[in-house]
Design a protein around this motif. Structure first.
Motif, PDB file in Angstrom:
ATOM      1  N   ARG A  27       0.812  -1.218   0.000  1.00 13.34           N
ATOM      2  CA  ARG A  27       0.000   0.000   0.000  1.00 13.34           C
ATOM      3  C   ARG A  27       0.845   1.268   0.000  1.00 13.34           C
ATOM      4  O   ARG A  27       0.492   2.255  -0.646  1.00 13.34           O
ATOM      5  N   LEU A  28       1.951   1.268   0.711  1.00 17.77           N
ATOM      6  CA  LEU A  28       2.801   2.466   0.726  1.00 17.77           C
ATOM      7  C   LEU A  28       3.320   2.774  -0.669  1.00 17.77           C
ATOM      8  O   LEU A  28       3.393   3.934  -1.083  1.00 17.77           O
ATOM      9  N   LEU A  29       3.686   1.722  -1.414  1.00 18.03           N
ATOM     10  CA  LEU A  29       4.150   1.931  -2.784  1.00 18.03           C
ATOM     11  C   LEU A  29       3.001   2.414  -3.663  1.00 18.03           C
ATOM     12  O   LEU A  29       3.186   3.281  -4.522  1.00 18.03           O
ATOM     13  N   PHE A  30       1.800   1.901  -3.427  1.00 20.26           N
ATOM     14  CA  PHE A  30       0.664   2.342  -4.218  1.00 20.26           C
ATOM     15  C   PHE A  30       0.379   3.824  -3.995  1.00 20.26           C
ATOM     16  O   PHE A  30       0.069   4.562  -4.929  1.00 20.26           O
ATOM     17  N   PHE A  31       0.512   4.270  -2.747  1.00 20.00           N
ATOM     18  CA  PHE A  31       0.319   5.697  -2.474  1.00 20.00           C
ATOM     19  C   PHE A  31       1.387   6.541  -3.178  1.00 20.00           C
ATOM     20  O   PHE A  31       1.121   7.644  -3.647  1.00 20.00           O
ATOM     21  N   ALA A  32       2.602   6.003  -3.263  1.00 19.35           N
ATOM     22  CA  ALA A  32       3.648   6.692  -4.036  1.00 19.35           C
ATOM     23  C   ALA A  32       3.258   6.780  -5.504  1.00 19.35           C
ATOM     24  O   ALA A  32       3.449   7.817  -6.154  1.00 19.35           O
ATOM     25  N   LEU A  33       2.691   5.686  -6.028  1.00 21.36           N
ATOM     26  CA  LEU A  33       2.213   5.698  -7.412  1.00 21.36           C
ATOM     27  C   LEU A  33       1.110   6.734  -7.605  1.00 21.36           C
ATOM     28  O   LEU A  33       1.073   7.448  -8.613  1.00 21.36           O
ATOM     29  N   MET A  34       0.213   6.842  -6.637  1.00 24.73           N
ATOM     30  CA  MET A  34      -0.857   7.845  -6.721  1.00 24.73           C
ATOM     31  C   MET A  34      -0.283   9.252  -6.824  1.00 24.73           C
ATOM     32  O   MET A  34      -0.752  10.074  -7.614  1.00 24.73           O
ATOM     33  N   ASN A  35       0.742   9.532  -6.036  1.00 24.40           N
ATOM     34  CA  ASN A  35       1.372  10.860  -6.093  1.00 24.40           C
ATOM     35  C   ASN A  35       2.030  11.100  -7.448  1.00 24.40           C
ATOM     36  O   ASN A  35       2.046  12.226  -7.954  1.00 24.40           O
ATOM     37  N   GLU A  36       2.586  10.033  -8.043  1.00 22.10           N
ATOM     38  CA  GLU A  36       3.259  10.179  -9.334  1.00 22.10           C
ATOM     39  C   GLU A  36       2.275  10.385 -10.486  1.00 22.10           C
ATOM     40  O   GLU A  36       2.693  10.767 -11.595  1.00 22.10           O
ATOM     41  N   LEU A  37       0.989  10.158 -10.235  1.00 20.50           N
ATOM     42  CA  LEU A  37      -0.013  10.431 -11.263  1.00 20.50           C
ATOM     43  C   LEU A  37      -0.096  11.916 -11.607  1.00 20.50           C
ATOM     44  O   LEU A  37      -0.635  12.294 -12.642  1.00 20.50           O
ATOM     45  N   ARG A  38       0.441  12.773 -10.748  1.00 22.22           N
ATOM     46  CA  ARG A  38       0.447  14.210 -11.057  1.00 22.22           C
ATOM     47  C   ARG A  38       1.283  14.514 -12.294  1.00 22.22           C
ATOM     48  O   ARG A  38       0.982  15.452 -13.040  1.00 22.22           O
ATOM     49  N   THR A  39       2.351  13.733 -12.500  1.00 19.46           N
ATOM     50  CA  THR A  39       3.287  14.015 -13.597  1.00 19.46           C
ATOM     51  C   THR A  39       3.327  12.915 -14.651  1.00 19.46           C
ATOM     52  O   THR A  39       3.917  13.115 -15.720  1.00 19.46           O
ATOM     53  N   GLY A  40       2.745  11.770 -14.359  1.00 21.75           N
ATOM     54  CA  GLY A  40       2.841  10.631 -15.275  1.00 21.75           C
ATOM     55  C   GLY A  40       4.064   9.777 -15.056  1.00 21.75           C
ATOM     56  O   GLY A  40       4.308   8.831 -15.821  1.00 21.75           O
ATOM     57  N   ALA A  41       4.841  10.056 -14.006  1.00 20.76           N
ATOM     58  CA  ALA A  41       6.079   9.302 -13.753  1.00 20.76           C
ATOM     59  C   ALA A  41       5.805   7.851 -13.372  1.00 20.76           C
ATOM     60  O   ALA A  41       6.699   7.002 -13.459  1.00 20.76           O
ATOM     61  N   HIS A  42       4.581   7.536 -12.961  1.00 19.29           N
ATOM     62  CA  HIS A  42       4.260   6.166 -12.545  1.00 19.29           C
ATOM     63  C   HIS A  42       4.471   5.144 -13.645  1.00 19.29           C
ATOM     64  O   HIS A  42       4.710   3.967 -13.364  1.00 19.29           O
ATOM     65  N   VAL A  43       4.381   5.569 -14.919  1.00 19.23           N
ATOM     66  CA  VAL A  43       4.488   4.597 -16.013  1.00 19.23           C
ATOM     67  C   VAL A  43       5.874   3.974 -16.097  1.00 19.23           C
ATOM     68  O   VAL A  43       6.061   2.956 -16.774  1.00 19.23           O
ATOM     69  N   HIS A  44       6.857   4.552 -15.410  1.00 23.00           N
ATOM     70  CA  HIS A  44       8.215   3.995 -15.410  1.00 23.00           C
ATOM     71  C   HIS A  44       8.420   2.972 -14.298  1.00 23.00           C
ATOM     72  O   HIS A  44       9.485   2.357 -14.218  1.00 23.00           O
ATOM     73  N   ARG A  45       7.431   2.784 -13.446  1.00 27.04           N
ATOM     74  CA  ARG A  45       7.513   1.789 -12.389  1.00 27.04           C
ATOM     75  C   ARG A  45       7.327   0.379 -12.970  1.00 27.04           C
ATOM     76  O   ARG A  45       6.526   0.176 -13.886  1.00 27.04           O
ATOM     77  N   PRO A  46       8.030  -0.621 -12.407  1.00 25.51           N
ATOM     78  CA  PRO A  46       7.836  -1.995 -12.886  1.00 25.51           C
ATOM     79  C   PRO A  46       6.438  -2.536 -12.597  1.00 25.51           C
ATOM     80  O   PRO A  46       6.009  -3.512 -13.229  1.00 25.51           O
ATOM     81  N   GLN A  47       5.718  -1.911 -11.659  1.00 31.41           N
ATOM     82  CA  GLN A  47       4.359  -2.359 -11.342  1.00 31.41           C
ATOM     83  C   GLN A  47       3.323  -1.869 -12.356  1.00 31.41           C
ATOM     84  O   GLN A  47       2.142  -2.227 -12.257  1.00 31.41           O
ATOM     85  N   VAL A  48       3.738  -1.047 -13.307  1.00 35.17           N
ATOM     86  CA  VAL A  48       2.808  -0.462 -14.276  1.00 35.17           C
ATOM     87  C   VAL A  48       3.143  -0.962 -15.681  1.00 35.17           C
ATOM     88  O   VAL A  48       4.291  -0.919 -16.115  1.00 35.17           O
ATOM     89  N   ARG A  49       2.131  -1.432 -16.362  1.00 40.46           N
ATOM     90  CA  ARG A  49       2.293  -1.900 -17.745  1.00 40.46           C
ATOM     91  C   ARG A  49       1.347  -1.109 -18.636  1.00 40.46           C
ATOM     92  O   ARG A  49       0.186  -0.881 -18.272  1.00 40.46           O
ATOM     93  N   VAL A  50       1.842  -0.699 -19.802  1.00 39.36           N
ATOM     94  CA  VAL A  50       1.035   0.091 -20.736  1.00 39.36           C
ATOM     95  C   VAL A  50       1.000  -0.624 -22.086  1.00 39.36           C
ATOM     96  O   VAL A  50       2.051  -0.956 -22.650  1.00 39.36           O
ATOM     97  N   LEU A  51      -0.211  -0.857 -22.595  1.00 39.82           N
ATOM     98  CA  LEU A  51      -0.416  -1.428 -23.919  1.00 39.82           C
ATOM     99  C   LEU A  51      -1.255  -0.448 -24.732  1.00 39.82           C
ATOM    100  O   LEU A  51      -1.806   0.513 -24.191  1.00 39.82           O
ATOM    101  N   ARG A  52      -1.371  -0.698 -26.026  1.00 33.35           N
ATOM    102  CA  ARG A  52      -2.206   0.152 -26.867  1.00 33.35           C
ATOM    103  C   ARG A  52      -3.015  -0.727 -27.812  1.00 33.35           C
ATOM    104  O   ARG A  52      -2.540  -1.761 -28.272  1.00 33.35           O
ATOM    105  N   GLY A  53      -4.252  -0.285 -28.099  1.00 26.17           N
ATOM    106  CA  GLY A  53      -5.080  -1.060 -29.004  1.00 26.17           C
ATOM    107  C   GLY A  53      -6.357  -0.336 -29.356  1.00 26.17           C
ATOM    108  O   GLY A  53      -6.666   0.732 -28.824  1.00 26.17           O
ATOM    109  N   ARG A  54      -7.113  -0.954 -30.259  1.00 27.90           N
ATOM    110  CA  ARG A  54      -8.373  -0.356 -30.721  1.00 27.90           C
ATOM    111  C   ARG A  54      -9.597  -0.896 -29.979  1.00 27.90           C
ATOM    112  O   ARG A  54     -10.598  -0.201 -29.863  1.00 27.90           O
ATOM    113  N   GLU A  55      -9.491  -2.137 -29.493  1.00 28.31           N
ATOM    114  CA  GLU A  55     -10.616  -2.727 -28.767  1.00 28.31           C
ATOM    115  C   GLU A  55     -10.090  -3.460 -27.539  1.00 28.31           C
ATOM    116  O   GLU A  55      -9.186  -4.296 -27.646  1.00 28.31           O
TER     117      GLU A  55
END
Length: 293
Positions: free
Chosen positions: A229-257
């Protein structure tokens, strides 16, 4: 000179919506534009008012927050009608993605003189909810639960209500096991949320998908997996800048459906409205809506 119909939902933030519209309306009328105001009884009624005005060739103004913007914009998607926004809600994330100014005179100038530009919309289908078309994102997990808490808050507004809602949601959250299918390819995921984002921000300015674009014909799929949970709260704070996407706990994919399922009845939200549960499918509709921005 453009003819405008403003659609306002008086049951949701009535005072704020009326004040925002009045501030912009003065500048529109001084410029010689015609403005008619329609007060809806519900979101379904707002959709009807928007479609009728759009079919008459009028520019339709959605007055309110992301829920009203998504409701009116979704109704106009694919019709050829033009949408304008008068932001007056808790989050105003779609207006933020469009880069709309807060100053009423500057906003009126855009509504009067900007050329309509096409943006993508998102078709959302679910076994537990009617088909809708929305503008910003579909999110399933702890953020949807936090959004529900924020919507019910009577004491807090804007970012404060979302932050308080987030704290409340995280304290009771159990990691969910998701199955996420992106353009036919299946991915498993255990954690906090899955977000299919058309625009980059949600939850009053939180930059959940920094690379999302409103006109690229794709959804950015952001998955935040289980973490302390402490790490998740850190991720929440990083949502201000988008820095969370560089964390290993975050995965980003792209698609149409995107199709999202889970091992239990997880709530999902669309454009600030949370009233359904998984499974859900989100499909991008490229360039389906003309918007003034």
């Amino acid at each position: 000179m453009r003819q405008f119909t403003a659609v306002v939902n008086p049951t949701a933030g009535a005072a704020g919506s009326a004040a925002a519209l009045l501030a912009v309306a003065r500048h529109l009328r001084e410029a010689g534009a015609e403005l008619v105001t329609e007060y809806s009884r519900s979101l379904a009624h707002a959709r009807e008012l928007a479609v009728t005005a759009g079919a008459a060739g009028r520019t339709v103004l959605a007055v309110g927050g992301d829920g009203m913007a998504g409701c009116v914009g979704g109704a106009l998607s694919g019709t050829g009608a033009t949408l304008g926004l008068v932001p007056a809600g808790r989050g105003n994330d779609f207006a933020r993605a469009l880069g709309l100014p807060r100053d009423p005179e500057a906003l009126a100038g855009i509504l009067l003189r900007a050329e309509p530009r096409p943006v993508d919309t998102v078709e959302v289908t679910s076994a537990t909810h009617d088909r809708v078309v929305v503008l910003g994102s579909v999110y399933a997990g702890v953020d949807a639960l936090a959004n529900r808490h924020a919507n019910r808050s009577r004491l807090l507004r804007g970012s404060a209500s979302y932050y308080a809602g987030g704290l409340r949601a995280v304290t009771t959250w159990r990691p969910a096991r998701y199955t996420v299918t992106v353009d036919g390819e299946e991915h498993t995921h255990t954690g906090y949320t899955v977000v299919a984002a058309n625009s980059g921000t949600y939850g009053s300015g939180r930059l959940i998908a920094p690379d999302a674009r409103l006109d690229d014909g794709l959804l950015d799929v952001v998955m935040i997996r289980h973490a302390p949970r402490l790490l998740f709260f850190a991720l929440m704070n990083e949502l201000r800048t988008g820095a969370h996407v560089h964390r290993p706990q975050v995965r980003v994919l792209r698609g149409r459906e995107i199709h999202i399922e889970a091992d239990r009845a997880i709530p999902y939200g669309t454009d600030g409205e949370v009233d359904a549960t998984l499974p859900v499918t989100a499909r991008i509709l490229p360039g389906a809506l003309d918007v003034l921005h």
